[in-house]
Design a protein around this motif. Structure first.
Motif, PDB file in Angstrom:
ATOM      1  N   VAL A  44      25.784 -41.101  10.643  1.00 31.83           N
ATOM      2  CA  VAL A  44      26.562 -42.215  10.082  1.00 31.83           C
ATOM      3  C   VAL A  44      26.646 -43.360  11.086  1.00 31.83           C
ATOM      4  CG1 VAL A  44      28.877 -42.938   9.361  1.00 31.83           C
ATOM      5  CG2 VAL A  44      27.902 -40.824   8.459  1.00 31.83           C
ATOM      6  N   THR A  45      26.832 -43.037  12.359  1.00 35.74           N
ATOM      7  CA  THR A  45      26.895 -44.074  13.392  1.00 35.74           C
ATOM      8  C   THR A  45      25.618 -44.899  13.419  1.00 35.74           C
ATOM      9  OG1 THR A  45      28.386 -42.747  14.777  1.00 35.74           O
ATOM     10  CG2 THR A  45      27.125 -44.481  15.868  1.00 35.74           C
ATOM     11  N   PHE A  46      24.472 -44.233  13.359  1.00 33.10           N
ATOM     12  CA  PHE A  46      23.208 -44.960  13.407  1.00 33.10           C
ATOM     13  C   PHE A  46      22.948 -45.745  12.133  1.00 33.10           C
ATOM     14  CE2 PHE A  46      22.244 -42.776  17.271  1.00 33.10           C
ATOM     15  CZ  PHE A  46      21.281 -43.564  17.896  1.00 33.10           C
ATOM     16  N   ALA A  50      22.242 -49.622  11.993  1.00 37.62           N
ATOM     17  CA  ALA A  50      21.067 -50.140  11.300  1.00 37.62           C
ATOM     18  C   ALA A  50      21.447 -51.204  10.280  1.00 37.62           C
ATOM     19  CB  ALA A  50      20.322 -48.996  10.602  1.00 37.62           C
ATOM     20  N   TYR A  51      22.579 -51.029   9.602  1.00 38.20           N
ATOM     21  CA  TYR A  51      23.018 -52.005   8.598  1.00 38.20           C
ATOM     22  C   TYR A  51      23.209 -53.384   9.230  1.00 38.20           C
ATOM     23  CZ  TYR A  51      25.799 -54.315   5.006  1.00 38.20           C
ATOM     24  OH  TYR A  51      26.269 -55.215   4.072  1.00 38.20           O
ATOM     25  N   GLY A  52      23.641 -53.419  10.477  1.00 37.08           N
ATOM     26  CA  GLY A  52      23.809 -54.688  11.166  1.00 37.08           C
ATOM     27  C   GLY A  52      22.494 -55.389  11.453  1.00 37.08           C
ATOM     28  N   HIS A  53      21.369 -54.679  11.296  1.00 39.97           N
ATOM     29  CA  HIS A  53      20.052 -55.266  11.541  1.00 39.97           C
ATOM     30  C   HIS A  53      19.281 -55.533  10.249  1.00 39.97           C
ATOM     31  CE1 HIS A  53      21.142 -53.605  15.442  1.00 39.97           C
ATOM     32  NE2 HIS A  53      20.234 -54.364  15.983  1.00 39.97           N
ATOM     33  N   ALA A  54      19.909 -55.296   9.090  1.00 45.28           N
ATOM     34  CA  ALA A  54      19.240 -55.552   7.815  1.00 45.28           C
ATOM     35  C   ALA A  54      19.153 -57.054   7.575  1.00 45.28           C
ATOM     36  CB  ALA A  54      20.001 -54.877   6.678  1.00 45.28           C
ATOM     37  N   ARG A  55      18.096 -57.481   6.916  1.00 44.46           N
ATOM     38  CA  ARG A  55      17.885 -58.901   6.666  1.00 44.46           C
ATOM     39  C   ARG A  55      18.170 -59.301   5.218  1.00 44.46           C
ATOM     40  NH1 ARG A  55      12.272 -60.697   9.716  1.00 44.46           N
ATOM     41  NH2 ARG A  55      13.097 -60.788  11.834  1.00 44.46           N
ATOM     42  N   GLY A  56      17.578 -58.566   4.280  1.00 44.33           N
ATOM     43  CA  GLY A  56      17.637 -58.969   2.882  1.00 44.33           C
ATOM     44  C   GLY A  56      19.031 -58.873   2.295  1.00 44.33           C
ATOM     45  N   GLU A  57      19.345 -59.793   1.388  1.00 46.54           N
ATOM     46  CA  GLU A  57      20.646 -59.781   0.719  1.00 46.54           C
ATOM     47  C   GLU A  57      20.782 -58.592  -0.216  1.00 46.54           C
ATOM     48  OE1 GLU A  57      21.099 -63.479  -1.255  1.00 46.54           O
ATOM     49  OE2 GLU A  57      21.205 -64.671   0.590  1.00 46.54           O
ATOM     50  N   PHE A 132      18.427 -40.259   7.965  1.00 47.66           N
ATOM     51  CA  PHE A 132      19.670 -39.790   8.584  1.00 47.66           C
ATOM     52  C   PHE A 132      20.532 -39.032   7.579  1.00 47.66           C
ATOM     53  CE2 PHE A 132      19.017 -43.028  12.020  1.00 47.66           C
ATOM     54  CZ  PHE A 132      19.025 -42.123  13.066  1.00 47.66           C
ATOM     55  N   GLY A 133      20.466 -39.414   6.301  1.00 44.98           N
ATOM     56  CA  GLY A 133      21.169 -38.647   5.282  1.00 44.98           C
ATOM     57  C   GLY A 133      20.616 -37.233   5.197  1.00 44.98           C
ATOM     58  N   PHE A 134      19.290 -37.135   5.199  1.00 47.62           N
ATOM     59  CA  PHE A 134      18.635 -35.816   5.202  1.00 47.62           C
ATOM     60  C   PHE A 134      19.074 -35.019   6.426  1.00 47.62           C
ATOM     61  CE2 PHE A 134      15.372 -32.771   6.134  1.00 47.62           C
ATOM     62  CZ  PHE A 134      14.838 -32.387   4.910  1.00 47.62           C
ATOM     63  N   ALA A 135      19.062 -35.667   7.603  1.00 42.39           N
ATOM     64  CA  ALA A 135      19.424 -34.980   8.842  1.00 42.39           C
ATOM     65  C   ALA A 135      20.862 -34.479   8.814  1.00 42.39           C
ATOM     66  CB  ALA A 135      19.225 -35.932  10.031  1.00 42.39           C
ATOM     67  N   ALA A 136      21.776 -35.276   8.246  1.00 46.52           N
ATOM     68  CA  ALA A 136      23.189 -34.895   8.207  1.00 46.52           C
ATOM     69  C   ALA A 136      23.405 -33.643   7.364  1.00 46.52           C
ATOM     70  CB  ALA A 136      24.026 -36.053   7.664  1.00 46.52           C
ATOM     71  N   HIS A 173      14.581 -37.118  12.040  1.00 42.16           N
ATOM     72  CA  HIS A 173      14.348 -37.535  10.656  1.00 42.16           C
ATOM     73  C   HIS A 173      14.524 -39.036  10.436  1.00 42.16           C
ATOM     74  CE1 HIS A 173      13.662 -33.654   8.791  1.00 42.16           C
ATOM     75  NE2 HIS A 173      14.663 -33.148   9.487  1.00 42.16           N
ATOM     76  N   GLY A 174      15.583 -39.607  11.004  1.00 44.07           N
ATOM     77  CA  GLY A 174      15.824 -41.033  10.802  1.00 44.07           C
ATOM     78  C   GLY A 174      14.695 -41.893  11.331  1.00 44.07           C
ATOM     79  N   LEU A 175      14.180 -41.545  12.503  1.00 50.43           N
ATOM     80  CA  LEU A 175      13.092 -42.306  13.125  1.00 50.43           C
ATOM     81  C   LEU A 175      11.811 -42.184  12.323  1.00 50.43           C
ATOM     82  CD1 LEU A 175      11.860 -43.903  15.460  1.00 50.43           C
ATOM     83  CD2 LEU A 175      11.681 -41.767  16.751  1.00 50.43           C
ATOM     84  N   TRP A 176      11.465 -40.962  11.908  1.00 53.19           N
ATOM     85  CA  TRP A 176      10.213 -40.762  11.173  1.00 53.19           C
ATOM     86  C   TRP A 176      10.227 -41.476   9.821  1.00 53.19           C
ATOM     87  CZ3 TRP A 176      11.356 -34.988  12.303  1.00 53.19           C
ATOM     88  CH2 TRP A 176      11.051 -34.702  13.638  1.00 53.19           C
TER      89      TRP A 176
END
Length: 276
Positions: A44-46, A50-57, A132-136, A173-176
């Motif tokens: 969840v932290t990551f 990551a959400y802070g680095h999203a571009r599209g609306e 990351f959802g899968f990993a959690a 998982h999140g990275l891959w």
């Protein structure tokens, strides 16, 4: 303080407090809380980071939530069904890598099929979120199973499992899936040749990661094995190992994980730079 850091620190404090209270009171009702907090904290932290680095609306909080929860659960369920057909063999890890990376990529495609605008960076973010959802959810299962030992229930072993998986979660998982998601969005959401090659590449990294323990044992024996150890192996017995072999195995195992992680991070960096 940045939102992702605040979430991590508060979550870590709550998890530590829950572990201590559970140990002190022997209250088994708190075990699910320990499992959920420990398994979801790092993913969840990551995702928040990551959400802070999203571009599209179009990359909204709702879409991120769906990607994490629905994508993660669909991935775990799909992998569980397909992996039930695998049989123990030398290529089993390759099968696991292909299946798990395939179901995560399919879940990402399903959840983002209605997007009108796709950027590589958004593909990286949404792919990481599904991963990351899968990993959690997967870590919650591992933590729960780790609690059951031959000597009874072990809270300590469950906590150790959560700590180890939490430390390794950022390079798994999140990275891959972030890599696969970036290439998928670069191709406009279509399964092009580059996307398929990327899927095969991250599946190979996944397979190498999962099999690193066995590979480290094999390489250690090849480099330092004694004749009497090979003789015992030939007759189906497990030989004792020397202290030196234990050190070699540890170095090879962790060194291999570092190399795999570095390769994936460099790949992710290359995709991110190309998007700029």
């Amino acid at each position: 303080m940045r939102p992702w850091l605040k979430i991590f620190l508060i979550g870590l404090a709550l998890w530590a407090a829950t572990v201590l209270v559970t140990m002190w009171t022997d209250n088994s009702n708190l075990v699910p809380t320990v499992v959920l907090l420990g398994s979801f904290l790092v993913p969840v932290t990551f995702v928040v980071w990551a959400y802070g680095h999203a571009r599209g609306e179009e990359v909204t909080v709702e879409l991120m939530f769906k990607s994490f929860v629905i994508g993660g659960i669909l991935g775990v369920l799909g992998a569980s069904v397909l992996e039930s057909y695998l049989r123990p063999s030398l290529v089993m890890y390759v099968g696991v890598g292909l299946i798990e990376e395939g179901v995560k990529l399919a879940a990402l495609m399903l959840l983002t099929r209605g997007l009108k605008h796709r950027s590589v960076k958004d593909g990286l973010v949404l792919g990481a979120t599904v991963g990351f959802g899968f990993a959690a959810f997967e870590s919650a299962g591992y933590a729960f199973n780790a609690m059951f030992t031959g000597e009874g229930l072990s809270l300590a072993q469950m906590v150790e499992t959560e700590i180890l998986r939490g430390v390794l979660a950022p390079v798994g998982h999140g990275l891959w899936t972030a890599i696969a998601g970036g290439m998928l969005f670069a191709a406009g959401g279509r399964l092009t040749g580059k996307v398929i090659l990327t899927y095969l590449g991250v599946s190979l990294l996944h397979a190498l990661w999962d099999s690193m323990n066995g590979l480290a044992i094999a390489i250690t024996l090849l480099l330092t094995g004694r004749p009497w150890q090979f003789q015992l192996i030939r007759i189906g017995k497990v030989p004792d190992v020397t202290d030196a072999q234990v050190h070699v195995f540890t170095a090879l195992n962790w060194g291999g994980l570092v190399v795999i992680s570095a390769a994936a991070l460099l790949w992710l960096r290359a995709i991110s730079r190309s998007a700029r």
